[in-house]
Write a protein that holds these residues in place. Structure first.
Motif, mmCIF file in Angstrom:
data_model
loop_
_atom_site.group_PDB
_atom_site.id
_atom_site.type_symbol
_atom_site.label_atom_id
_atom_site.label_comp_id
_atom_site.label_asym_id
_atom_site.label_seq_id
_atom_site.Cartn_x
_atom_site.Cartn_y
_atom_site.Cartn_z
ATOM 1 N N SER A 157 -0.059 -2.254 -5.286
ATOM 2 C CA SER A 157 -0.312 -0.808 -5.417
ATOM 3 C C SER A 157 0.669 -0.165 -6.407
ATOM 4 O O SER A 157 0.341 0.824 -7.078
ATOM 5 C CB SER A 157 -0.260 -0.100 -4.056
ATOM 6 N N GLU B 74 4.491 -5.555 -5.747
ATOM 7 C CA GLU B 74 3.518 -4.879 -4.878
ATOM 8 C C GLU B 74 2.314 -4.403 -5.713
ATOM 9 O O GLU B 74 2.471 -3.579 -6.632
ATOM 10 C CB GLU B 74 4.236 -3.698 -4.188
ATOM 11 N N GLU C 182 -0.635 -1.110 -9.960
ATOM 12 C CA GLU C 182 -1.795 -0.281 -10.309
ATOM 13 C C GLU C 182 -1.338 1.128 -10.701
ATOM 14 O O GLU C 182 -1.765 1.685 -11.701
ATOM 15 C CB GLU C 182 -2.731 -0.263 -9.089
ATOM 16 N N ARG C 183 -0.386 1.670 -9.917
ATOM 17 C CA ARG C 183 0.074 3.037 -10.179
ATOM 18 C C ARG C 183 0.863 3.120 -11.492
ATOM 19 O O ARG C 183 0.689 4.049 -12.276
ATOM 20 C CB ARG C 183 0.954 3.525 -9.019
ATOM 21 N N GLY D 102 0.800 -1.236 0.000
ATOM 22 C CA GLY D 102 0.000 0.000 0.000
ATOM 23 C C GLY D 102 0.826 1.276 0.000
ATOM 24 O O GLY D 102 0.282 2.354 0.274
ATOM 25 N N ARG D 103 2.116 1.184 -0.301
ATOM 26 C CA ARG D 103 2.978 2.369 -0.145
ATOM 27 C C ARG D 103 3.384 3.005 -1.476
ATOM 28 O O ARG D 103 4.346 3.779 -1.539
ATOM 29 C CB ARG D 103 4.229 2.001 0.662
ATOM 30 N N ALA D 104 2.673 2.717 -2.550
ATOM 31 C CA ALA D 104 3.074 3.264 -3.862
ATOM 32 C C ALA D 104 3.075 4.789 -3.861
ATOM 33 O O ALA D 104 4.028 5.414 -4.336
ATOM 34 C CB ALA D 104 2.153 2.729 -4.956
ATOM 35 N N GLU D 105 2.020 5.401 -3.320
ATOM 36 C CA GLU D 105 1.939 6.871 -3.366
ATOM 37 C C GLU D 105 3.030 7.499 -2.504
ATOM 38 O O GLU D 105 3.701 8.442 -2.922
ATOM 39 C CB GLU D 105 0.557 7.351 -2.910
ATOM 40 N N HIS E 46 1.693 -8.052 -12.212
ATOM 41 C CA HIS E 46 2.211 -8.428 -10.905
ATOM 42 C C HIS E 46 3.125 -9.645 -11.056
ATOM 43 O O HIS E 46 2.727 -10.633 -11.672
ATOM 44 C CB HIS E 46 1.025 -8.765 -9.989
#
Ligand SMILES: C[S@@+](CC[C@H](N)C(=O)[O-])C[C@H]1O[C@@H](n2cnc3c(N)ncnc32)[C@H](O)[C@@H]1O
Length: 269
Positions: free
Chosen positions: A75, A73, A78-79, A14-17, A91
């Motif tokens: 996220s 990961e 997706e990013r 969950g740390r992509a951003e 993935h």
């Protein structure tokens, strides 16, 4: 999956951003050199492994390459897919990639080999998916670290932070020297030919609050160590961070942080 890789899955979840806003901008520096080393240009079929937010994939698209990208990961996947719609992003986890032998002209991994539990197996897999005469290029952080790179680690030590057992180190038999010789040796041991390595040095200019915020969000090993500390220790680490950061301050209040990385490249034959 070993302890190190299991930790990595959790550390990136969950740390992509948060990564894209902090460390991602730092890691972007080596991307043009990485693609040059791998010969990525128009018509080249390239795989970007551990693509993160898709920085290398995006530049490869701009160069006219046919671009594939993977990340462990979700996220990040997706990013990257959103940021680089021209690339085929999916993935996948090193050391097992879902591609046939020799599918690519070039395979790149920007600051990924330093995040895998079995670096030798990862390199062998990058080699496997690169075709005859294909090129593999990777970057990792060098050790000992450059002064700007060591800033948060120094603040952690000065503030009394303790590395929790949940933050593992690489097993000794899997580790290798983070030097030009060490990385060249890893590529050669993976069966790659003509391995070469250079040290890339640069100053990363960043707002001190942005730099801290990345760690406070758990980015990088130092961020994971910070997250595991009680509030009193976090406050002490922050106090030392402010003090230690003073030496890197620019006239306009930013930090200019010296970094150094290893860029290595080789061919499959
Ligand atoms: C430091 S980031 C680098 C991202 C990107 N290459 C860049 O230059 O910004 C490391 C990336 O490697 C991915 N990663 C870590 N272990 C991996 C593995 N075993 N297989 C594939 N990707 C992995 C992480 O999810 C993360 O996106």
């Amino acid at each position: 999956m070993g302890d190190f890789d299991a930790f990595e899955r959790e550390a990136w979840a969950g740390r992509a951003e948060a990564y894209a806003r902090s460390f991602g901008l730092l890691c972007a520096h080596t991307v043009p050199m990485l693609l040059d080393a791998a010969g990525v240009g128009a018509g080249v079929r390239v795989l970007d492994v551990g693509t993160g937010p898709g920085t290398a994939a995006a530049l490869a698209v701009r160069r006219g390459a046919e671009v594939f990208a993977v990340d462990a990961e979700p996220s990040m996947v997706e990013r990257a897919a959103r940021a680089v719609p021209e690339a085929r992003v999916q993935h996948a986890l090193l050391p097992e990639l879902p591609f046939a032998d020799g599918e690519f002209d070039a395979v790149v991994a920007n600051f990924v080999v330093n995040h895998v539990g079995r670096p030798a197996a990862a390199l062998a897999e990058l080699r496997r998916v690169a075709g005859p005469g294909g090129r593999v290029a990777v970057t990792i952080w060098s050790a000992p670290p450059a002064p700007g790179q060591a800033l948060v680690d120094q603040a952690l030590r000065a503030g009394g932070a303790v590395r929790p057992p949940s933050v593992p180190t690489l097993d000794a038999e899997d580790d290798f020297p983070r030097t030009e010789e060490g990385l060249t040796g890893l590529l050669t041991a993976a069966g790659l030919a003509g391995a070469r390595c250079t040290t890339v040095r640069w100053d990363h200019v960043v707002d001190p609050e942005v730099w801290w915020a990345g760690r406070a969000a758990g980015i990088a090993t130092s961020g994971q160590i910070l997250l595991a500390q009680p509030p009193g220790v976090v406050a002490e680490v922050r106090r030392h961070y402010d003090e230690l950061a003073a030496q890197f301050r620019t006239a306009d209040g930013a930090l200019s942080l010296p970094h150094s990385a290893l860029l290595a490249w080789a061919t499959t034959s």
